[in-house]
Design a protein around this motif. Structure first.
Motif, PDB file in Angstrom:
ATOM      1  N   GLU A 168       3.120   2.257   3.665  1.00 38.45           N
ATOM      2  CA  GLU A 168       1.783   2.812   3.503  1.00 38.45           C
ATOM      3  C   GLU A 168       1.618   3.209   2.046  1.00 38.45           C
ATOM      4  O   GLU A 168       2.446   3.941   1.499  1.00 38.45           O
ATOM      5  CB  GLU A 168       1.581   4.025   4.413  1.00 38.45           C
ATOM      6  N   ILE A 169       0.570   2.699   1.398  1.00 33.60           N
ATOM      7  CA  ILE A 169       0.273   3.031   0.013  1.00 33.60           C
ATOM      8  C   ILE A 169      -0.861   4.045   0.013  1.00 33.60           C
ATOM      9  O   ILE A 169      -1.894   3.840   0.664  1.00 33.60           O
ATOM     10  CB  ILE A 169      -0.119   1.779  -0.790  1.00 33.60           C
ATOM     11  N   THR A 170      -0.655   5.136  -0.697  1.00 37.10           N
ATOM     12  CA  THR A 170      -1.662   6.196  -0.738  1.00 37.10           C
ATOM     13  C   THR A 170      -2.045   6.513  -2.178  1.00 37.10           C
ATOM     14  O   THR A 170      -1.335   6.179  -3.126  1.00 37.10           O
ATOM     15  CB  THR A 170      -1.157   7.490  -0.076  1.00 37.10           C
ATOM     16  N   SER A 171      -3.182   7.182  -2.315  1.00 41.34           N
ATOM     17  CA  SER A 171      -3.544   7.735  -3.610  1.00 41.34           C
ATOM     18  C   SER A 171      -2.611   8.904  -3.906  1.00 41.34           C
ATOM     19  O   SER A 171      -1.831   9.340  -3.056  1.00 41.34           O
ATOM     20  CB  SER A 171      -4.995   8.215  -3.585  1.00 41.34           C
ATOM     21  N   GLY A 172      -2.703   9.424  -5.123  1.00 38.24           N
ATOM     22  CA  GLY A 172      -1.858  10.549  -5.481  1.00 38.24           C
ATOM     23  C   GLY A 172      -2.110  11.771  -4.641  1.00 38.24           C
ATOM     24  O   GLY A 172      -1.221  12.630  -4.482  1.00 38.24           O
ATOM     25  N   THR A 173      -3.324  11.881  -4.062  1.00 42.58           N
ATOM     26  CA  THR A 173      -3.648  13.032  -3.225  1.00 42.58           C
ATOM     27  C   THR A 173      -3.473  12.743  -1.748  1.00 42.58           C
ATOM     28  O   THR A 173      -3.822  13.581  -0.908  1.00 42.58           O
ATOM     29  CB  THR A 173      -5.093  13.504  -3.489  1.00 42.58           C
ATOM     30  N   GLY A 174      -2.943  11.573  -1.407  1.00 33.77           N
ATOM     31  CA  GLY A 174      -2.574  11.301  -0.025  1.00 33.77           C
ATOM     32  C   GLY A 174      -3.524  10.450   0.785  1.00 33.77           C
ATOM     33  O   GLY A 174      -3.261  10.184   1.955  1.00 33.77           O
ATOM     34  N   HIS A 175      -4.649   9.992   0.191  1.00 33.34           N
ATOM     35  CA  HIS A 175      -5.571   9.140   0.941  1.00 33.34           C
ATOM     36  C   HIS A 175      -4.984   7.743   1.108  1.00 33.34           C
ATOM     37  O   HIS A 175      -4.468   7.157   0.150  1.00 33.34           O
ATOM     38  CB  HIS A 175      -6.920   9.042   0.217  1.00 33.34           C
ATOM     39  N   ARG A 176      -5.073   7.212   2.320  1.00 35.37           N
ATOM     40  CA  ARG A 176      -4.512   5.890   2.566  1.00 35.37           C
ATOM     41  C   ARG A 176      -5.327   4.815   1.844  1.00 35.37           C
ATOM     42  O   ARG A 176      -6.547   4.746   1.957  1.00 35.37           O
ATOM     43  CB  ARG A 176      -4.473   5.590   4.061  1.00 35.37           C
ATOM     44  N   LEU A 177      -4.601   3.950   1.107  1.00 38.95           N
ATOM     45  CA  LEU A 177      -5.230   2.837   0.404  1.00 38.95           C
ATOM     46  C   LEU A 177      -4.947   1.505   1.084  1.00 38.95           C
ATOM     47  O   LEU A 177      -5.779   0.595   1.050  1.00 38.95           O
ATOM     48  CB  LEU A 177      -4.719   2.764  -1.047  1.00 38.95           C
ATOM     49  N   HIS A 178      -3.769   1.399   1.678  1.00 40.88           N
ATOM     50  CA  HIS A 178      -3.320   0.095   2.179  1.00 40.88           C
ATOM     51  C   HIS A 178      -2.135   0.330   3.101  1.00 40.88           C
ATOM     52  O   HIS A 178      -1.311   1.216   2.856  1.00 40.88           O
ATOM     53  CB  HIS A 178      -2.894  -0.772   0.987  1.00 40.88           C
ATOM     54  N   ARG A 179      -2.047  -0.474   4.141  1.00 39.97           N
ATOM     55  CA  ARG A 179      -0.879  -0.420   5.005  1.00 39.97           C
ATOM     56  C   ARG A 179      -0.532  -1.842   5.415  1.00 39.97           C
ATOM     57  O   ARG A 179      -1.405  -2.636   5.775  1.00 39.97           O
ATOM     58  CB  ARG A 179      -1.147   0.436   6.248  1.00 39.97           C
ATOM     59  N   GLY A 180       0.747  -2.172   5.344  1.00 36.58           N
ATOM     60  CA  GLY A 180       1.166  -3.510   5.711  1.00 36.58           C
ATOM     61  C   GLY A 180       2.663  -3.661   5.602  1.00 36.58           C
ATOM     62  O   GLY A 180       3.405  -2.676   5.530  1.00 36.58           O
ATOM     63  N   THR A 181       3.122  -4.890   5.564  1.00 36.26           N
ATOM     64  CA  THR A 181       4.555  -5.162   5.508  1.00 36.26           C
ATOM     65  C   THR A 181       4.957  -5.904   4.241  1.00 36.26           C
ATOM     66  O   THR A 181       6.125  -6.249   4.078  1.00 36.26           O
ATOM     67  CB  THR A 181       4.992  -5.984   6.731  1.00 36.26           C
ATOM     68  N   ARG A 182       3.996  -6.137   3.340  1.00 37.60           N
ATOM     69  CA  ARG A 182       4.331  -6.787   2.080  1.00 37.60           C
ATOM     70  C   ARG A 182       3.241  -6.467   1.061  1.00 37.60           C
ATOM     71  O   ARG A 182       2.057  -6.556   1.361  1.00 37.60           O
ATOM     72  CB  ARG A 182       4.451  -8.293   2.249  1.00 37.60           C
ATOM     73  N   ALA A 183       3.653  -6.070  -0.133  1.00 38.60           N
ATOM     74  CA  ALA A 183       2.683  -5.762  -1.180  1.00 38.60           C
ATOM     75  C   ALA A 183       3.278  -6.139  -2.527  1.00 38.60           C
ATOM     76  O   ALA A 183       4.488  -5.981  -2.751  1.00 38.60           O
ATOM     77  CB  ALA A 183       2.316  -4.281  -1.155  1.00 38.60           C
ATOM     78  N   PHE A 184       2.427  -6.634  -3.415  1.00 34.27           N
ATOM     79  CA  PHE A 184       2.833  -6.960  -4.779  1.00 34.27           C
ATOM     80  C   PHE A 184       2.113  -5.991  -5.717  1.00 34.27           C
ATOM     81  O   PHE A 184       0.883  -5.993  -5.796  1.00 34.27           O
ATOM     82  CB  PHE A 184       2.497  -8.414  -5.117  1.00 34.27           C
TER      83      PHE A 184
END
Length: 211
Positions: A168-184
């Motif tokens: 799970e990729i979040t902003s610095g304040t914790g908001h979800r930006l992206h969720r998955g199993t592979r990211a570049f």
């Protein structure tokens, strides 16, 4: 190679070239971590559990601990996470594998200036790197929160950082930006779609070894 400071109940490890000078240690436990003193770490100056709790907040993983009188060593959180820090690195926390090494915390360079790839070495400050820690969400919310799954982080030669595994990729304040199993993720500092890679490393002539 981490330097170790052994007390009666806890052993503290410190790896200088991974430190991003967040100063959590000094601000929270100055009696234990005081850069003005030599040695700068005093592992018996506070209860071991307080020290362990503080070290768990070290974003870079430069500080680690080993309990000597119990089995309460650090464990990975249930969900792997990468937080995009304002004008700074991507801060990973999870069940990580980086270059074959098992870690629970690590800050990965995204400015393209580190001398210790793939880790951040604070070069973004001198380089005056500017990139928001609150980018727009991708709208992608694929399954990616499998508890305990390993997240492998691969720095591709002259290219991006690949995160392979549930994340799970979040902003610095914790908001979800992206969720998955592979990211570049961009690590050249040039992407127009930060924190994600958009191929700008090719035109920028970015050079970095495989890591």
């Amino acid at each position: 190679m981490a330097k170790t400071y052994k007390g009666e109940a806890i052993e503290i490890g410190f790896e200088m070239n991974r430190c991003i000078h967040a100063r959590n240690c000094f601000l929270k436990l100055p009696q234990v971590f005081d850069p003005a003193k030599r040695p700068w770490v005093s592992p018996d100056a506070a209860p071991a559990e307080e020290i362990a709790a503080m070290i768990r907040t070290c974003p870079s993983g430069a500080l680690t601990f080993r309990r000597l009188q119990s089995q309460a060593d650090e464990t990975a959180p249930g969900i792997n996470r990468a937080a995009v820090l304002e004008n700074g690195p991507n801060a990973f926390h999870g069940n990580l594998v980086v270059g074959g090494e098992r870690l629970t915390r690590a800050t990965m360079c995204r400015c393209g200036q580190t001398k210790n790839p793939p880790f951040c070495d604070y070069s973004h400050v001198e380089a005056k790197f500017a990139a928001t820690g609150e980018p727009a969400a991708t709208g992608k919310d694929a399954p990616g929160d499998d508890a305990g799954e390993v997240l492998e982080i691969i720095g591709h030669e002259n290219g991006p950082l690949e995160a392979r595994g549930s994340l799970e990729i979040t902003s610095g304040t914790g908001h979800r930006l992206h969720r998955g199993t592979r990211a570049f993720l961009c690590r050249c500092g040039q992407s127009r779609n930060k924190p994600f890679c958009d191929g700008s490393h090719k035109t920028a002539g970015f050079e970095v070894p495989q890591s």
